[in-house]
Design a protein around this motif. Structure first.
Motif, mmCIF file in Angstrom:
data_model
loop_
_atom_site.group_PDB
_atom_site.id
_atom_site.type_symbol
_atom_site.label_atom_id
_atom_site.label_comp_id
_atom_site.label_asym_id
_atom_site.label_seq_id
_atom_site.Cartn_x
_atom_site.Cartn_y
_atom_site.Cartn_z
ATOM 1 N N ALA A 21 76.829 -23.543 88.645
ATOM 2 C CA ALA A 21 77.756 -24.604 89.058
ATOM 3 C C ALA A 21 77.207 -25.978 88.690
ATOM 4 C CB ALA A 21 78.019 -24.523 90.558
ATOM 5 N N ARG A 23 75.368 -26.385 86.130
ATOM 6 C CA ARG A 23 75.168 -26.273 84.679
ATOM 7 C C ARG A 23 73.688 -26.327 84.291
ATOM 8 N NH1 ARG A 23 79.203 -26.034 81.506
ATOM 9 N NH2 ARG A 23 78.345 -27.224 79.798
ATOM 10 N N ILE A 92 84.935 -19.316 91.774
ATOM 11 C CA ILE A 92 84.322 -20.511 91.180
ATOM 12 C C ILE A 92 85.181 -21.758 91.401
ATOM 13 C CG2 ILE A 92 83.366 -21.549 89.081
ATOM 14 C CD1 ILE A 92 81.843 -19.006 89.941
ATOM 15 N N PHE A 93 86.456 -21.683 91.030
ATOM 16 C CA PHE A 93 87.318 -22.859 91.185
ATOM 17 C C PHE A 93 87.387 -23.344 92.629
ATOM 18 C CE2 PHE A 93 89.930 -21.819 87.108
ATOM 19 C CZ PHE A 93 88.898 -22.318 86.327
ATOM 20 N N GLN A 96 84.469 -25.316 93.564
ATOM 21 C CA GLN A 96 84.462 -26.632 92.921
ATOM 22 C C GLN A 96 85.582 -27.533 93.439
ATOM 23 O OE1 GLN A 96 84.728 -25.514 88.766
ATOM 24 N NE2 GLN A 96 82.520 -25.297 88.591
#
Length: 188
Positions: A21, A23, A92-93, A96
């Motif tokens: 998340a 990166r 994931i979305f 975020q």
């Protein structure tokens, strides 16, 4: 390196979690070791390899190698894209702060269900995707498969042969050791 995957549970290892998340796999330090920023990569005595390269079948038998390559292609084309989409939409979305696209999720999930029907046929004839011996290809399914469950899907238990295979690979000692963020194992 000649390594039989079934022996992995007896090899010492050091596990380094990567914050996808954030990166972290795109950081200069990570890219110095894995220039494509891919996860996972393996270091064996100073040799760096990604995506399980050193864990190819240690066999000169062309049939074994062909079955391995076929299984890798199946995972890459019939599982990964659809499982990835499902996990991004449901896990994931939302992490975020983004909205889930239910239509995209439903479409990916339906396609994955159809692909797993083919898996069920394959796994009805053999124990693992590449035959009767476990390979790294079977283990490629672990991360997205577990996250599918975290996103509310029981799809990995929806077909009898897939469920048998899934239960077997998720109960292996090596997976049980790392699934909850074990940092290292000197002897297992």
């Amino acid at each position: 390196m000649s390594l039989k995957l079934g022996d992995l549970t007896f090899l010492p290892f050091e596990f380094h979690p990567i914050d996808l998340a954030a990166r972290e796999q795109k950081s200069p330090e990570y890219l110095a070791k894995q220039p494509f920023g891919q996860v996972p990569y393996i270091v064996d005595d100073g040799f760096y390899a990604d995506q399980g390269t050193p864990l190819l079948p240690s066999s000169s038998d062309l049939k074994t190698i062909a079955l391995f390559e076929q299984a890798a292609s199946i995972e890459q084309n019939a599982f990964d894209p659809y499982a990835t989409k499902c996990v991004f939409e449901k896990v994931i979305f939302p992490l975020q702060g983004l909205t889930t696209n239910q239509e995209a999720y439903d479409q990916a999930h339906q396609t994955l269900d159809m692909k797993l029907a083919a898996y069920d046929q394959i796994l009805g004839k053999q124990k693992y995707l590449a035959g009767d011996e476990l390979t790294i290809v079977d283990l490629f399914h672990l991360s997205w498969g577990v996250l599918l469950k975290a996103g509310g899907s029981d799809i990995m238990a929806s077909k009898p042969n897939v469920a048998r295979w899934w239960n077997e690979i998720t109960s292996r000692p090596a997976w049980l050791a790392v699934k909850d963020d074990v940092q290292s194992v000197d002897k297992y």
